[in-house]
Write a protein that holds these residues in place. Structure first.
Motif, PDB file in Angstrom:
ATOM      1  N   UNK A   1       0.862  -1.180   0.000  1.00 22.12           N
ATOM      2  CA  UNK A   1       0.000   0.000   0.000  1.00 22.12           C
ATOM      3  C   UNK A   1       0.902   1.235   0.000  1.00 22.12           C
ATOM      4  N   UNK A   2       0.622   2.151  -0.923  1.00 19.68           N
ATOM      5  CA  UNK A   2       1.511   3.291  -1.161  1.00 19.68           C
ATOM      6  C   UNK A   2       0.856   4.571  -0.660  1.00 19.68           C
ATOM      7  N   UNK A   3       1.615   5.352   0.096  1.00 19.08           N
ATOM      8  CA  UNK A   3       1.128   6.646   0.572  1.00 19.08           C
ATOM      9  C   UNK A   3       2.231   7.677   0.411  1.00 19.08           C
ATOM     10  N   UNK A   4       1.847   8.935   0.315  1.00 20.73           N
ATOM     11  CA  UNK A   4       2.847   9.979   0.148  1.00 20.73           C
ATOM     12  C   UNK A   4       2.322  11.335   0.552  1.00 20.73           C
TER      13      UNK A   4
ATOM     14  N   UNK B   1      10.430  23.288  -7.897  1.00 24.00           N
ATOM     15  CA  UNK B   1      10.549  21.911  -7.445  1.00 24.00           C
ATOM     16  C   UNK B   1       9.655  21.625  -6.244  1.00 24.00           C
ATOM     17  N   UNK B   2       9.166  20.400  -6.199  1.00 21.71           N
ATOM     18  CA  UNK B   2       8.370  19.911  -5.070  1.00 21.71           C
ATOM     19  C   UNK B   2       9.050  18.651  -4.537  1.00 21.71           C
ATOM     20  N   UNK B   3       9.234  18.604  -3.231  1.00 20.14           N
ATOM     21  CA  UNK B   3       9.825  17.430  -2.589  1.00 20.14           C
ATOM     22  C   UNK B   3       8.720  16.571  -1.985  1.00 20.14           C
ATOM     23  N   UNK B   4       8.824  15.272  -2.222  1.00 17.41           N
ATOM     24  CA  UNK B   4       7.801  14.321  -1.793  1.00 17.41           C
ATOM     25  C   UNK B   4       8.424  13.215  -0.948  1.00 17.41           C
ATOM     26  N   UNK B   5       7.647  12.704  -0.022  1.00 21.50           N
ATOM     27  CA  UNK B   5       8.025  11.535   0.752  1.00 21.50           C
ATOM     28  C   UNK B   5       6.975  10.465   0.516  1.00 21.50           C
ATOM     29  N   UNK B   6       7.425   9.271   0.113  1.00 17.06           N
ATOM     30  CA  UNK B   6       6.506   8.184  -0.236  1.00 17.06           C
ATOM     31  C   UNK B   6       6.920   6.929   0.533  1.00 17.06           C
ATOM     32  N   UNK B   7       5.930   6.177   0.956  1.00 17.35           N
ATOM     33  CA  UNK B   7       6.183   4.970   1.734  1.00 17.35           C
ATOM     34  C   UNK B   7       5.363   3.808   1.177  1.00 17.35           C
TER      35      UNK B   7
ATOM     36  N   UNK C   1       4.081  -3.618   7.827  1.00 20.81           N
ATOM     37  CA  UNK C   1       5.507  -3.356   7.852  1.00 20.81           C
ATOM     38  C   UNK C   1       5.891  -2.373   6.752  1.00 20.81           C
ATOM     39  N   UNK C   2       6.711  -1.406   7.083  1.00 21.20           N
ATOM     40  CA  UNK C   2       7.237  -0.486   6.077  1.00 21.20           C
ATOM     41  C   UNK C   2       8.299  -1.224   5.265  1.00 21.20           C
TER      42      UNK C   2
ATOM     43  N   UNK D   1      10.928   6.284   0.316  1.00 25.38           N
ATOM     44  CA  UNK D   1      11.296   6.986  -0.910  1.00 25.38           C
ATOM     45  C   UNK D   1      11.246   8.494  -0.693  1.00 25.38           C
ATOM     46  N   UNK D   2      12.266   9.177  -1.174  1.00 22.40           N
ATOM     47  CA  UNK D   2      12.267  10.627  -1.258  1.00 22.40           C
ATOM     48  C   UNK D   2      12.364  10.997  -2.736  1.00 22.40           C
TER      49      UNK D   2
END
Length: 435
Positions: free
Chosen positions: A358-361, A374-380, A387-388, A392-393
């Protein structure tokens, strides 16, 4: 099934041939040799299944990554975008390669790489992509690079581990740097990992119809943003990205990924007479299965008995598959006019057959740099066990209401290295053609 029964089942599936192939150890001598081959640019002489992009293999690769984004898959639609054509998912650079001619490695280099880390289990734990230019139909890619770092650390999974860093530079036929990929290879002792049995208690995921319906609901809300422009000034720090999913993982997913062009070099997945020739070329890569048939060690991605032989409870994906699923998620968010500049990911756990990711950001930053917005994103990625599995950055370039989109530029040093390698390629090619 209890842990004891799982371990018993794994042990029964390990033939003497399996055990023999997993008794190699990490040695100080190999680590010393690996340190002597750092920061040497070498031409990649491999011919991948795909050497030149076209609308069909671009579409096939997108499909294999679970994407039906029309920018990648529909030439009529893509003709109306700012790119004027279908473009490839940028990560497809990883599977496109035509042999680059270059000077051969030195005798010292060959001596230091001969049988280096032979028999040691290797898996990719993620890396960092930087994307500079689109890949259009008709583009041929070449690559060069090499090892540029090594670390030796204790390992909870396998006694100690070696982490090797390798950078590939991808260049098109016009001499433009398309992308770079610096990835991490984790080397662990198969015997030690098997004996520790850290993951032996993990059982295959089971799904009810209701479980599948919940996954379907996530997929139903996924959609490429496409022509609906996302403007930099409208993005807010802290805003959540639409949830996504990937899975449940099946052998079919792995087959699709191979069919799209991944995983054919340097070792090769071969059939018939080519299987015979490849075994003669790299005999240690072939390990007999329980029926006495020599098969590729790579089969741990679809053969659970072999995966169990090296300490895992079942077969698992290639880490690069999840990297591509992350890229799909990022491009869906960015839309046709956005550009994924950078994707850095850490693959922290295995993705076993049957697992769902399952992907979230969320947006974690906005900035302007050399005129680029630019836009910075964090994705998991999180599996069904909570469990993670991947962090991703990412950085995405977006236009603002003026419509201007500036792509990143390679450093002067990178351009110089690419120009030098390509000039030597064309020189050697001309010599070859003259006979």
């Amino acid at each position: 099934m209890s842990t004891t029964n799982v371990e018993k089942k794994s042990a029964e599936g390990i033939s003497e041939e399996f055990k023999k192939a997993t008794n190699y150890e990490l040695t100080d001598h190999d680590i010393e040799r690996a340190n002597k081959i750092l920061n040497i640019d070498l031409a990649a002489r491999d011919q991948e299944q795909i050497g030149t992009a076209n609308i069909d293999n671009i579409r096939s690769f997108a499909y294999a990554c679970g994407s039906d984004n029309p920018l990648f898959c529909d030439p009529d639609y893509a003709a109306g975008t700012r790119w004027g054509s279908v473009i490839a998912p940028s990560m497809m650079a990883g599977i496109i390669n035509r042999p680059l001619l270059g000077d051969p490695p030195t005798a010292e280099y060959k001596a230091n790489t001969k049988s280096l880390f032979r028999g040691i289990h290797v898996f990719i734990s993620g890396g960092e992509w930087t994307f500079y230019r689109p890949i259009f139909p008709g583009d041929t890619l070449y690559s060069f690079g090499g090892e540029d770092g090594i670390e030796v650390t204790p390992s909870e999974f396998a006694g100690r581990k070696v982490t090797r860093f390798h950078t590939d530079v991808k260049v098109n036929q016009r001499g433009e740097v398309v992308s770079t990929y610096r990835y991490r290879s984790i080397l662990t002792e198969r015997k030690t990992a098997r004996e520790k049995g850290k993951y032996a208690a993990i059982e295959p995921a089971k799904y009810t119809d209701e479980d599948i319906a919940k996954i379907d609901a996530v997929y139903a809300q996924e959609e490429a943003r496409g022509a609906q422009k996302r403007y930099w000034s409208d993005v807010q720090v802290g805003e959540a990205m639409t949830p996504g999913a990937s899975g449940p993982l099946t052998v079919t997913d792995v087959v699709n990924f191979h069919g799209a062009g991944y995983g054919w070099v340097p070792y090769g997945l071969r059939s018939g007479r080519l299987w015979h020739k490849n075994r003669n070329r790299i005999a240690p890569f072939y390990v007999k299965d329980a029926n006495g048939i020599p098969d590729v060690a790579q089969r741990l991605h679809w053969d659970s008995a072999w995966a169990q032989a090296i300490g895992n409870p079942m077969a698992y994906d290639y880490g690069v598959m999840r990297e591509n699923y992350l890229f799909r998620y990022l491009t869906d968010w960015a839309g046709d006019d956005g550009w994924v500049v950078r994707q850095y990911d850490e693959i922290r756990k295995f993705n076993y057959m049957g697992d769902t990711q399952f992907i979230s950001g969320e947006v974690v930053g906005k900035r302007e740099e050399n005129g680029r917005k630019l836009v910075d994103l964090k994705v998991t990625m999180t599996n069904q066990r909570g469990e993670e599995t991947v962090r991703c950055e990412a950085t995405v370039a977006l236009p603002d209401h003026d419509g201007v989109l500036l792509l990143p530029e390679p450093s002067d040093d990178l351009k110089r290295r690419a120009a030098k390698m390509m000039a030597r390629h064309w020189e050697l090619l001309a010599q070859k053609r003259r006979g």
